[in-house]
Scaffold this motif. Sequence first.
Motif, mmCIF file in Angstrom:
data_model
loop_
_atom_site.group_PDB
_atom_site.id
_atom_site.type_symbol
_atom_site.label_atom_id
_atom_site.label_comp_id
_atom_site.label_asym_id
_atom_site.label_seq_id
_atom_site.Cartn_x
_atom_site.Cartn_y
_atom_site.Cartn_z
ATOM 1 N N THR A 225 -10.099 2.089 -1.423
ATOM 2 C CA THR A 225 -8.914 2.238 -2.231
ATOM 3 C C THR A 225 -8.145 3.413 -1.641
ATOM 4 N N GLU B 291 0.833 -1.209 0.000
ATOM 5 C CA GLU B 291 0.000 0.000 0.000
ATOM 6 C C GLU B 291 0.864 1.253 0.000
ATOM 7 N N ASP C 4 2.601 1.613 -3.448
ATOM 8 C CA ASP C 4 1.630 2.058 -4.454
ATOM 9 C C ASP C 4 1.532 3.583 -4.509
ATOM 10 N N ASP D 172 -0.339 -2.822 -6.727
ATOM 11 C CA ASP D 172 -1.205 -2.490 -7.846
ATOM 12 C C ASP D 172 -0.564 -2.978 -9.140
ATOM 13 N N GLU D 173 -1.373 -3.491 -10.043
ATOM 14 C CA GLU D 173 -0.826 -4.071 -11.263
ATOM 15 C C GLU D 173 0.095 -3.091 -12.005
#
Lengths: 454, 454
Positions: B350, A41, A44, A71-72
């Motif tokens: 998110t 997290e 990201d 995240d991709e």
Amino acid sequence: MSATFELNKEYLELIKDAIESGKDNFLKDQLSDLHQADIAEIIDQLNLEDAKYLFKIIPNEKAAETLLELDEEVREKLLSSFTSQEIAVKIDDMDTDDATDIISELHEEKKQEVLSFLEDQKQATDIADLLTYDEDTAGGLMAKELIKVKHDWTVARCIREMRKQAEDISNIYTIYVVDDNDTLIGTLPLKKLLFNPASLRSTIKDVYVENVISAKVYQDVEEVAKMMEKYDLVVLPVVDDDNKLLGRITIDDVVDIIKEEAEKDYQMASGISEKVTTADSVWLLSRARIPWLVIGMVGGILGSQVIERYENQIQIHPELAFFIPLIAAMGGNAGVQSSAIVVQGLANKTIDFQSITSKLLKELLVGLINGLLCSLLILSYTVVFNQNINLALTAGVSLLTVVIYASFFGTLIPLLLDKYKIDPAVATGPFITTMNDVVGIFIYFFIGRLMYGI
Amino acid sequence: MSATFELNKEYLELIKDAIESGKDNFLKDQLSDLHQADIAEIIDQLNLEDAKYLFKIIPNEKAAETLLELDEEVREKLLSSFTSQEIAVKIDDMDTDDATDIISELHEEKKQEVLSFLEDQKQATDIADLLTYDEDTAGGLMAKELIKVKHDWTVARCIREMRKQAEDISNIYTIYVVDDNDTLIGTLPLKKLLFNPASLRSTIKDVYVENVISAKVYQDVEEVAKMMEKYDLVVLPVVDDDNKLLGRITIDDVVDIIKEEAEKDYQMASGISEKVTTADSVWLLSRARIPWLVIGMVGGILGSQVIERYENQIQIHPELAFFIPLIAAMGGNAGVQSSAIVVQGLANKTIDFQSITSKLLKELLVGLINGLLCSLLILSYTVVFNQNINLALTAGVSLLTVVIYASFFGTLIPLLLDKYKIDPAVATGPFITTMNDVVGIFIYFFIGRLMYGI
């Protein structure tokens, strides 16, 4: 880390500052306390340079896991800054399903390179095999790691062999029993094996449990998700057409699918045709919405043509224009309500042997009740405030008709689409709203002419 | 039962006929091959008499499990036809969380009766305790069955004690390590215990893993679900404020919550204020939709008042009425699209440190792009087909304004609601559609007057 971590702005700034000033010891301390999902997290939220810096500091055993949680997009950027060898080191310890997910994101050339750098040759072969499955099938979701014992082994041998197999496996969920052809024939409960030392000399054949639920390797992931949900499974074995055991799927990979499925229907019903989040680019966010806006435009233009046919009547009785938006909106609302219930029912495959006819009759009744209520409201309002009986009757009768009509078609259309194997989610939201708008306006003016006698 | 079962009409008829003609042996045969979830699906479709008949035939070890899988309504009816003693027999073998779910559905009096009939007194005390927790908290979801070892035991003693504890437990997920005060201090991986016979004489203290993620007993189930999802957990221990180990939650109970959460947002966005399915009664289906329909009515009436103010202009230029539904619909569509993305983002938490301002600026840009495109479309259409420049400019300029406005408020309102701790899902769908309808019409006529110079 007994409490859970919640990333906030202050903590993120703290980490950014520490990266800026190269306080590696402080960062190492922080990272060793955090779960990989939490580290991901943080990463990201960093720019690529900072992300690379922080990633290098992650304790080795957590680095691979952190990669999985990113995240991709972030992962893609980070990976492209690594050499194939660096990636191979990270992947060597991963479960084959996770390793496959990561490798599948690489370019064809790099894929082969990473595979060739893997130290564990079995791992490389397994991943190469998993890469051949479509990611929307059970094969694309499964991992090769599992504990497998032969039906003719003794329990003692079984425990010895399991020790070997268990080295590769982070969690033991179930022990699968196969016959000489590697065909899945049952499972062996851990309890039987562990807490029954008297049975050490018995054969697996005599203690295993027959009847194991399995998925075929080519089955759609949505079916797999439904199966695991229905039968409350934590892990599901995957077999080929001859029932040969190929791998296993765990619930954590399926939870995401179950959730995404429900969310996809919501987004489609809201007129968004691609999966997007607030973090996506302006361009992507715009593109995902255009198709439905254009459909709305076509509906609006059709609506304008219906009204154009009544231009003269509006000139004489301009009050007819008052309730155009009300009628259009209520047709849309009632239609969306009906279809949402049907779409969710179909998505959940709620077993339901009511015929289409009886469902429609029920919906007609619901439309009648709600239509009558709304209709009475608007009739009374118009009589009291506009003191125009013709207008009141036009609004009241057409609202009743529109709500019944909209409830009926809101139910029928998804059912029909489903019958012809089209995803009924596309019918909800903008499409039904738009259609009911146009038809609603037509009904309104048609009834208006009757009421006004023009 | 390696393949999965799908209930169809023919099979259901077969079962009904067999019940009718009392073919118990045939039914027993069928039921012994089926999973409890499948048996429950069949019973859900039967009338009460047939359901009772079939339930009595279910092999004993499956009966309790079948009860758990039934539709709540069906279960309630079935249970009310049983004596407290009959219920107690079924419940005696269940896990405490499942037993508590079932008992909590009974009347207060029957609850106590069933508890008093339970053979296992520990089971009765555990259930009575679990009944005290709110069903929306971790405590309401947890079970008491777990394997718990003391930090100062040897591994050998640990295995002995586990044998005792394991009797009650259907699946071993994790072994929890506690100190002398029953405080949760870590976990013991099964692998370490099983496949490391050399360590039989070592103490748990030396081999256990510190750092275990746990939930507080009063934590909201949605938070629990998010935690298990984020950290990919199959089982989660539950503790009190002093970190004393109270129970554990398994992922299968949480999957339903994750799914329901996503579905609830969809239903609310579609204007349905209670959780309903096609199988519910006409009355319930009608009631669930009325609140939003009434809001739509209020919006429609406000819209009619806006139009009324322009009655004279419409009389002179009736073509102004043509695009009323288009403008209203597009305002609604664009608003719902924006808010759906925000609502899903908020529901998924998110992590996103963009300020509200920067999110709004982004959304303004998206609105500008899509608005310009739609606006050009309608402008060209009107110039070509209506050959009326004033009308074309009115439609084009107001459509651009409305799409931008709708995107902006569709984003702002859920963000504001969230800030003030109101569930943002209520803002989507009908509410935003309705507001944007009214404002859209106002903008349209305002611009119309400017363009026509009236």
